[in-house]
Design an enzyme around this catalytic site. Sequence first.
Site, mmCIF file in Angstrom:
data_model
loop_
_atom_site.group_PDB
_atom_site.id
_atom_site.type_symbol
_atom_site.label_atom_id
_atom_site.label_comp_id
_atom_site.label_asym_id
_atom_site.label_seq_id
_atom_site.Cartn_x
_atom_site.Cartn_y
_atom_site.Cartn_z
ATOM 1 N N ASP A 307 0.858 -1.202 0.000
ATOM 2 C CA ASP A 307 0.000 0.000 0.000
ATOM 3 C C ASP A 307 0.889 1.245 0.000
ATOM 4 O OD1 ASP A 307 -2.102 1.764 -0.002
ATOM 5 O OD2 ASP A 307 -2.826 1.253 1.997
ATOM 6 N N HIS A 311 3.778 10.627 -0.031
ATOM 7 C CA HIS A 311 3.268 11.986 0.135
ATOM 8 C C HIS A 311 4.445 12.954 0.217
ATOM 9 C CE1 HIS A 311 -0.955 11.118 0.638
ATOM 10 N NE2 HIS A 311 -0.678 10.155 1.496
#
Lengths: 436, 313
Positions: A307, A311
């Site tokens: 996953d 960011h």
Amino acid sequence: MKLLLKKGKIFDPVNNLSGEYDILIENRVVSKISKNIMEKDSKDVEIYDLNGLYILPGLIDMHVHLREPGYEEKETIKTGCEAAAAGGFTTIACMPNTKPVADNPATVEYIKAKAEKALVNVVPVGSITKNGEGKELAEIGFLKEAGVRALSDDGNPVMNSEIMRRAMEYAASFMLPIISHCEDKNLSGDGVMNDGYYSTILGLKPIPTVAEEIMIARDILLAEYTGASLHIAHLSTERGLELVLDAKRRGINVSCEVTPHHLLFDDSYVTGYDPDTKVNPPLRDKRDVTALREGVKMGIVDVIATDHAPHTYEDKLGEYDYAAFGISGLETAVSSLYTELILKELFDFNDLVRLMGINPARILKLDYPGIRVGTRADLIVFDPGRNWKVEKETLKSKGKNTPLLGKELKGKVVLTFVKGKMVYNDLENKGVLIYE
Amino acid sequence: MALKGKDFLGLYNVSADEINEILTTAEAMKEVFTRTVKKIPTLRGKTIVNLFYETSTRTRSSFDIAAKRLSADVISIAKDSSSVMKGESLIDTARTLEVMGVDVVVVRHSAPGAAEFLARKLKASVLNGGDGAHEHPTQALLDMYTIKERIGFFKGLKVVIVGDIMHSRVARSNIWGLTKLGAEVSVVGPATLIPRNIMDLGVKFYTDLDEALAGADVVMILRIQKERQAMGLFPSIREYRKFYCITEERLEKLKKDVLIMHPGPMNRGIEIESSVADSVNSVITEQVTNGVAIRMALLYLLAGRKKENEIIA
């Protein structure tokens, strides 16, 4: 051009191959696997002495966010694939929550075109609904023709049960598995961490485990009802695992994945409010972590997937409440699993290849020949003796958001071959990425 | 004696000895209030900033007065009156203040952990003036000071906290502080407003108010936010009042000398009946007075620290 890999210890459960072998790669194809291959060192033959190192089939990460198109500041297909190569993944499946969402063939084609020039194989996942909004079905047939291998609204659940039912019925006829992000949005609300002792102490808004489990139960029931093939993404709770086990016993076509971070960290890691520990589903309590590890050991868990959710620095700067959800995981997965689970004998490298190779290939219907004569080599070399520190500067991903920053890990991927070509070489600790 | 760290963020990590030291220091500070000139030169030349990202009259003016009574230079920045509204991040606002030579930053913020975040990033001392539902240590200390002044001890004291424990930083800080000093703390309120794991914090948990109040020495009433009702956490104000309001009728059944406390601002007639708030048992206004003493003590203990390579004029 020939490549000779000498004396590496092979772990290949696909071909039941284990032990020390030499591997000869000619024109990108494995031409010989044998105990002692004699080749003269010459201009034509590059020889690598891999004594003490491990050789595995290239790994598959079936849950990656590449962020392109739309969020190139977080990651691009190029940088995400570089991170994958450095982490030992030769194939990755990328989630459709880009901007625009991969709910149409044009976006899928764009991703494929970019991936053409990238270092590893990219398998696009299409969205279940238009714009991932959970309201109307995406053009699933067109998506299939464009080459998606699965459908998911990952990042968001399909809250409407009727839409999910129809999606499963429709997707089944196109032989596409549904990858479900299980979260009841009403129950998770604006929560930011697991509901438990630590959320009580820290005063952070809680997300209860049932928010995930209710949707796992719903999707299992819908999969049973429709006959669809269901894969539960990032499963994180003990009860969720029990639901999957029960469904498997009933013969329902369901599989599940867990992430390395849910296997490594419990919610006590949120103490200190480090936004890099903020992830959805949230880090659960010790009991859940123990259950997930047990689930991996017992084979209830089919897949470990990262996953990978990169960011920017700014996305993760400041107050926990306002930080983005997600952990950057491609480059630390194998080493952290080795350090925490393999060295502690929870499972071994053959299991790792099952969890991060054979099973994801089965779910996505990808060829996974392992290390076999006559195939183009997707393989990696792992140095169990290499200890390294996770540092911002050396991570290839644009996303430096991992709670492992600054931590020492044991063992590292040092060579990655994709389709017979070396794309990553860290034998000399330089982390070289190799483009043609 | 000094506090262990550079900052003061909550009572979770503070020892009983430190709490006692703060309470003792506050006693000395309170003595100043009786003077005609209510000011001492202790923090002359020190600069204190009240950085308030949440509206607050009580806590902000209390810190303000505390700083002024210690002769510190103090400025207050409220959410509406600064660049905070222009989208400047918490860290940039704080850094701006720091390079202007601030010694202590008092921060109030709606996000839990905001004070800790600042503390990690700044060289200046950070004093938590309340962060989300995490901690409000100065409130808990002033509550404890008030209890100590009135009753004299904590060991075995039965303290009942009533209301919205879930969203209350006051409750959490009081739980840590009071249990460390040996009090027996219970919480009571609708189950929807109590965290599932509350008993792991070492307190008793009730949903029946009368059962919880039996034998109480201190009743701490929390403010009920009306918007919790709209969130579906309880059915109506009228029902809340029926089951959880401290009424005169309930007060009459309690120990004669029970202390009634409230951190303010009160919803009279909802969580507390006016006659209870204004009764002889109520120490609500004393809490406010003591708040200044506690904040003076903490500012003194933080800003009065000797820094390395500090130039003494």
